[in-house]
Design a protein around this motif. Sequence first.
Motif, short mmCIF file in Angstrom:
data_model
loop_
_atom_site.label_atom_id
_atom_site.label_comp_id
_atom_site.label_asym_id
_atom_site.label_seq_id
_atom_site.Cartn_x
_atom_site.Cartn_y
_atom_site.Cartn_z
N THR A 156 19.45 71.58 82.67
CA THR A 156 19.28 72.98 83.09
C THR A 156 19.76 73.96 82.02
O THR A 156 19.25 75.08 81.94
N ILE A 157 20.75 73.54 81.22
CA ILE A 157 21.11 74.30 80.02
C ILE A 157 21.23 73.26 78.90
O ILE A 157 22.18 72.49 78.86
N PRO A 158 20.23 73.22 78.01
CA PRO A 158 20.26 72.20 76.96
C PRO A 158 21.52 72.33 76.10
O PRO A 158 21.96 73.46 75.82
N ASP A 159 22.09 71.19 75.72
CA ASP A 159 23.28 71.16 74.84
C ASP A 159 24.46 71.95 75.41
O ASP A 159 25.24 72.54 74.66
N PHE A 160 24.57 71.94 76.72
CA PHE A 160 25.61 72.74 77.39
C PHE A 160 27.01 72.44 76.83
O PHE A 160 27.78 73.34 76.56
N HIS A 161 27.32 71.14 76.68
CA HIS A 161 28.64 70.78 76.15
C HIS A 161 28.56 70.17 74.76
O HIS A 161 29.40 69.37 74.37
N HIS A 162 27.53 70.55 74.02
CA HIS A 162 27.45 70.08 72.62
C HIS A 162 28.35 71.02 71.80
O HIS A 162 27.91 72.06 71.30
N THR A 163 29.62 70.65 71.68
CA THR A 163 30.60 71.58 71.10
C THR A 163 30.27 71.99 69.67
O THR A 163 30.46 73.17 69.33
N PRO A 164 29.77 71.08 68.80
CA PRO A 164 29.42 71.55 67.45
C PRO A 164 28.36 72.67 67.49
O PRO A 164 28.43 73.62 66.71
N LYS A 165 27.42 72.57 68.42
CA LYS A 165 26.41 73.64 68.53
C LYS A 165 27.03 74.93 69.08
O LYS A 165 26.59 76.03 68.74
N ARG A 166 28.04 74.79 69.91
CA ARG A 166 28.77 75.97 70.41
C ARG A 166 29.47 76.68 69.24
O ARG A 166 29.54 77.89 69.20
N LEU A 167 29.98 75.86 68.31
CA LEU A 167 30.65 76.45 67.14
C LEU A 167 29.62 77.15 66.24
O LEU A 167 29.87 78.24 65.72
N LEU A 168 28.45 76.52 66.12
CA LEU A 168 27.37 77.16 65.35
C LEU A 168 26.94 78.48 65.98
O LEU A 168 26.68 79.47 65.28
N ALA A 169 26.89 78.49 67.30
CA ALA A 169 26.51 79.73 68.01
C ALA A 169 27.55 80.82 67.74
O ALA A 169 27.21 82.01 67.62
N LEU A 170 28.80 80.41 67.61
CA LEU A 170 29.85 81.39 67.27
C LEU A 170 29.59 81.96 65.87
O LEU A 170 29.68 83.17 65.66
N GLU A 171 29.23 81.07 64.93
CA GLU A 171 28.95 81.54 63.56
C GLU A 171 27.80 82.55 63.56
O GLU A 171 27.84 83.55 62.86
N THR A 172 26.78 82.27 64.38
CA THR A 172 25.65 83.21 64.46
C THR A 172 26.12 84.55 65.01
O THR A 172 25.72 85.62 64.52
N ALA A 173 26.98 84.49 66.04
CA ALA A 173 27.47 85.75 66.64
C ALA A 173 28.31 86.54 65.64
O ALA A 173 28.24 87.77 65.60
N ILE A 174 29.07 85.82 64.81
CA ILE A 174 29.89 86.50 63.78
C ILE A 174 28.96 87.20 62.79
O ILE A 174 29.14 88.35 62.42
N GLU A 175 27.93 86.45 62.39
CA GLU A 175 26.96 86.99 61.43
C GLU A 175 26.26 88.24 61.97
O GLU A 175 26.17 89.27 61.30
N ASN A 176 25.80 88.15 63.22
CA ASN A 176 25.09 89.29 63.81
C ASN A 176 26.03 90.46 64.11
O ASN A 176 25.64 91.61 64.00
N ASP A 177 27.21 90.12 64.53
CA ASP A 177 28.25 91.11 64.87
C ASP A 177 27.68 92.30 65.64
O ASP A 177 27.91 93.47 65.29
N ARG A 178 26.96 91.98 66.70
CA ARG A 178 26.22 92.99 67.47
C ARG A 178 27.05 94.15 67.99
O ARG A 178 26.56 95.25 68.16
N SER A 179 28.32 93.88 68.29
CA SER A 179 29.15 94.94 68.87
C SER A 179 30.21 95.43 67.90
O SER A 179 31.16 96.09 68.31
#
Length: 365
Positions: free
Chosen positions: A155-178
């Motif tokens: 229902t949520i792919p890679d929900f507990h794939h922690t390395p991908k969660r860390l990658l998502a953090l890197e993307t959020a840092i890069e975008n720095d939307r807020s």
Amino acid sequence: MHDLRAISLLFQMRADFVEALPFGSGHINDTYCAWYNQAGLRIRYIHQRINHHVFKNPVQVMENVARVTRHALERLLAEGHPEAHRRTLTCIPAHDGKPYAADSEGNLWRTYPFIEGARGYDEIESNEQAYQAAKAFGAFQKLTADLTGQRLHETIPDFHHTPKRLLALETAIENDRSARAASVQAEIKFARARAADCSRITDLIASGAIPERVTHNDTKLNNVLLDETTAEGICVIDLDTTMPGSALYDFGDMIRTAAPTTREDDPEAGNIGVRLDRFESLVRGYLSTATFLNHSERTHLAFSGKLLTLECGIRFLTDYLDGDTYFKIKRQGHNLDRCRNQFAFVRALEENMRAMEEIVARASV
Ligand code: ADP
Ligand code: GN1
Ligand code: MG
């Protein structure tokens, strides 16, 4: 606020709607407790709007939930359980027989009988509660182990794939939307320093040392209802993420939510520590039902708490950087408080890791 009277008319209620109020403290769905009059008796139900921002395919969520709850009910009825309908969620069908219904705005809703005489806890109160909650989640894993048929939907792919969660953090840092990244450098550093921890379980899964099982994946303490008088784990709820996963994801999230000295969003780092007595109760409760674990799973039980807390902290930080679009927040900075709390708990778990591993070893003999 949704029109709950209109929602109630979508389902086969066999009772008259009286009123509905927002209910519970979940971070994801919109949950309402609705009172009905059933031939003179007041009874209540839960109506829930599935968050389709989080669950991109709510119909698949409900296909999973319907399969798992049907399986649980069949088991309970086969063993002649006197309160089978209190021991598992059951879906009230919509008029077309489906376990969900769409409202005029396209939201998907479901309805469950309200489980009476039991409740979920945001903060734990006793070792007995820890024991009972862990025992119930272990029993749930055992139950889903003999689900036959197709693999459940992810229902949520890679929900507990922690390395991908860390990658998502890197993307959020890069975008720095807020424009918040500059203010959370310490937290970013904390997460990056633990990159090796993030891949430990996914590597073991990839190598085959840790098996895929059907797991709950969201075993926070308030997702099991405990009997108000006996503390027995009555009913495991919030089944939206029940899907293929690792048993360690479930045990880790129990540690994350039932072993800290304070609540998940307490911003005061000085309040945050590990209750080893609670941890021991979790281990004993879980092992009393999760008798199927292999050696590698057992030896990572203590570590799983650190991993799931780290992962959750990373997710809160990511959401803070993204502008609070995923988890419901009640105040400005709520996700940052949650992240800091989780990271402080990771530190406390690191300091107590040896003691926790000894507890697991003692409980395993
Ligand atoms: P979320 O995904 O938002 O956490 P949950 O399914 O966990 O949603 O529901 C939110 C809260 O509503 C739960 O923590 C629990 O207190 C309450 N709840 C949900 N289903 C029931 C039920 N069938 N009976 C009683 N309480 C329920
Ligand atoms: C969410 O739905 P709820 O409130 O039980 C989240 C969990 C997090 C938890 C943190 C689908 O759980 O993964 O661990 O918040 N659920 C989803 O409190 O993302
Ligand atoms: Mg919940």
